[in-house]
Write a protein that holds these residues in place. Structure first.
Motif, short mmCIF file in Angstrom:
data_model
loop_
_atom_site.label_atom_id
_atom_site.label_comp_id
_atom_site.label_asym_id
_atom_site.label_seq_id
_atom_site.Cartn_x
_atom_site.Cartn_y
_atom_site.Cartn_z
N GLY A 125 -7.92 119.64 -51.12
CA GLY A 125 -8.92 118.58 -51.22
C GLY A 125 -10.33 119.14 -51.17
O GLY A 125 -10.62 120.06 -50.40
N LEU A 126 -11.19 118.59 -51.98
CA LEU A 126 -12.61 118.96 -52.02
C LEU A 126 -13.43 117.70 -51.81
O LEU A 126 -13.21 116.68 -52.48
CB LEU A 126 -12.94 119.60 -53.37
N GLY A 127 -14.38 117.75 -50.88
CA GLY A 127 -15.15 116.53 -50.61
C GLY A 127 -16.43 116.79 -49.87
O GLY A 127 -16.95 117.91 -49.85
N VAL A 217 -4.94 129.53 -41.84
CA VAL A 217 -5.07 128.10 -41.56
C VAL A 217 -4.96 127.34 -42.88
O VAL A 217 -5.54 127.77 -43.89
CB VAL A 217 -6.41 127.76 -40.87
N ILE A 218 -4.22 126.22 -42.87
CA ILE A 218 -4.08 125.36 -44.06
C ILE A 218 -4.35 123.92 -43.65
O ILE A 218 -3.81 123.44 -42.65
CB ILE A 218 -2.67 125.47 -44.68
N MET A 219 -5.18 123.25 -44.43
CA MET A 219 -5.48 121.84 -44.21
C MET A 219 -4.99 121.03 -45.41
O MET A 219 -5.44 121.28 -46.55
CB MET A 219 -6.99 121.64 -44.02
N VAL A 220 -4.09 120.07 -45.19
CA VAL A 220 -3.60 119.20 -46.27
C VAL A 220 -4.29 117.84 -46.13
O VAL A 220 -3.92 117.03 -45.28
CB VAL A 220 -2.07 119.04 -46.22
N ASP A 221 -5.30 117.62 -46.97
CA ASP A 221 -6.05 116.36 -46.96
C ASP A 221 -6.19 115.85 -48.39
O ASP A 221 -7.14 115.13 -48.72
CB ASP A 221 -7.42 116.57 -46.31
N ALA A 222 -5.24 116.23 -49.25
CA ALA A 222 -5.22 115.86 -50.66
C ALA A 222 -3.84 116.27 -51.19
O ALA A 222 -3.11 117.01 -50.53
CB ALA A 222 -6.33 116.56 -51.43
N TYR A 226 -2.96 106.97 -51.58
CA TYR A 226 -3.00 105.64 -50.96
C TYR A 226 -2.53 104.52 -51.88
O TYR A 226 -2.60 103.34 -51.52
CB TYR A 226 -4.42 105.33 -50.46
N PHE A 227 -2.00 104.85 -53.10
CA PHE A 227 -1.40 103.82 -53.95
C PHE A 227 -0.23 104.45 -54.71
O PHE A 227 -0.14 105.68 -54.87
CB PHE A 227 -2.43 103.20 -54.89
N ASP A 228 0.66 103.63 -55.21
CA ASP A 228 1.92 104.10 -55.78
C ASP A 228 1.75 105.05 -56.96
O ASP A 228 2.56 105.97 -57.16
CB ASP A 228 2.79 102.91 -56.23
N GLY A 229 0.71 104.84 -57.76
CA GLY A 229 0.52 105.68 -58.94
C GLY A 229 -0.22 106.99 -58.66
O GLY A 229 -0.40 107.81 -59.56
N ALA A 230 -0.65 107.19 -57.42
CA ALA A 230 -1.36 108.42 -57.04
C ALA A 230 -0.37 109.59 -56.92
O ALA A 230 0.84 109.37 -56.74
CB ALA A 230 -2.09 108.22 -55.72
N PRO A 231 -0.84 110.83 -57.04
CA PRO A 231 0.06 111.99 -56.97
C PRO A 231 0.81 112.09 -55.64
O PRO A 231 1.97 112.52 -55.60
CB PRO A 231 -0.88 113.18 -57.14
N GLY A 232 0.17 111.71 -54.53
CA GLY A 232 0.82 111.83 -53.23
C GLY A 232 0.84 113.27 -52.74
O GLY A 232 0.62 114.21 -53.51
N ARG A 233 1.13 113.43 -51.47
CA ARG A 233 1.07 114.76 -50.84
C ARG A 233 2.45 115.36 -50.55
O ARG A 233 2.58 116.25 -49.72
CB ARG A 233 0.24 114.68 -49.55
N MET A 234 3.46 114.89 -51.25
CA MET A 234 4.82 115.36 -50.99
C MET A 234 4.94 116.86 -51.25
O MET A 234 5.34 117.63 -50.37
CB MET A 234 5.83 114.59 -51.85
#
Length: 302
Positions: A125-127, A217-222, A226-234
């Motif tokens: 994630g980039l933000g 260190v690994i951060m999973v924030d992407a 938050y919706f069904d059509g999104a890629p998701g973090r699986m």
């Protein structure tokens, strides 16, 4: 009468001589003291001058021998702020956009970064919080993986110098139940380089160096989830766990944000393992995963 007179004269002569000798001795002592006193004063002044010169020389030496300010760690006598910290202060002081994580959530990962930095830090994630993560890992390498190419360009325009890569995910949130079933299969419990894994959850499309670097260190924030059509973090969560297990030596601290959502909650427990869970604060979980290559035969989850 004559002999008495002569004796009297002799006595007077002896007495006068004695007085003269005594007076001469006293005069000599007085002269000697007067002569020696200026000499002592001169010597004292000379020593003072030498002392002053020596002290001055020491101050000069101290001035000329002061080391340049080191990058890390910052010493008590050298408190110049590193460039990334200066940029972060200016950036967050001049914008009303704040990171999505709360201060309590950020403190969980910042404690680990304080211990491990400078280190290799991989962020999904980039933000708006990316400059903060880079600053907290000052002197280390912080890399960001982002799904939205236009967003990368937008962030880089505002914050230059961030190392980020565009990543494409081929999953959808509505597939999470099926992907969880796949993840329970035996080939998803085998630890190997994610590029060569037979598990469908393993992401094989990252830049090659992502798989080659030993991440601390690994951060999973992407990606978006938050919706069904999104890629998701699986696949992001599964691959982060596989990268950590495949590390040659040592442990990897893995953080997952938004664990109040179903995917982040279930997939972090299943593939980062509840046995490796160290802390949860709000919506963030901290897992500490040991190398499985350093100890063959270790089960996927403890």
């Amino acid at each position: 009468m004559r002999s008495k007179t002569q004796l009297s004269c002799n006595l007077k002569l002896v007495l006068i001589s004695f007085i003269f000798i005594f007076f001469f001795i006293m005069l000599f002592k007085s002269s000697l003291f007067s002569f020696s006193q200026p000499l002592m004063t001169t010597t004292s002044k000379t020593n003072n001058n030498l002392s002053i010169t020596s002290s001055s020389q020491q101050e000069t030496d101290k001035t000329t021998k002061l080391p340049e300010c080191p990058s890390l760690p910052i010493s008590p006598t050298c408190t110049k702020n590193p460039p990334s910290l200066v940029n972060a202060i200016i950036h967050y002081a001049t914008t009303n956009i704040t990171p999505q994580q709360t201060i309590q959530e950020i403190s969980v990962s910042s404690k680990i970064l304080q211990k491990k930095s400078p280190c290799n830090f991989l962020v999904f994630g980039l933000g708006h919080d990316s400059l903060m993560w880079t600053s907290l890992n000052y002197g280390g390498r912080t890399v960001f993986l982002e799904e939205d190419k236009s967003w990368i360009e937008q962030i880089q325009t505002k914050i230059s110098g961030l190392e980020s890569y565009h990543v494409v995910y081929d999953t959808k949130v509505h597939q999470s139940d099926e992907l969880m079933r796949i993840g329970m299969e035996d080939n998803c419990k085998e630890v190997s380089d994610p590029r060569h894994s037979k598990c469908e959850l393993s992401h094989k499309g990252f830049p090659s160096e992502i798989y080659e670097v030993e991440w601390d260190v690994i951060m999973v924030d992407a990606p978006t989830g938050y919706f069904d059509g999104a890629p998701g973090r699986m696949s992001a969560i599964y691959t982060a766990g596989l990268i950590a297990r495949n590390k040659e030596n040592g442990e990897t601290d893995v953080f997952v944000h938004d664990v109040d959502r179903k995917v982040e909650d279930e997939f972090s427990k299943a593939f980062l393992c509840e046995g490796y869970l160290r802390e949860q604060e709000g919506r963030i979980r901290h897992f500490n995963i040991p190398s499985h290559r350093a100890r063959l035969g270790r089960p996927f989850c403890p």
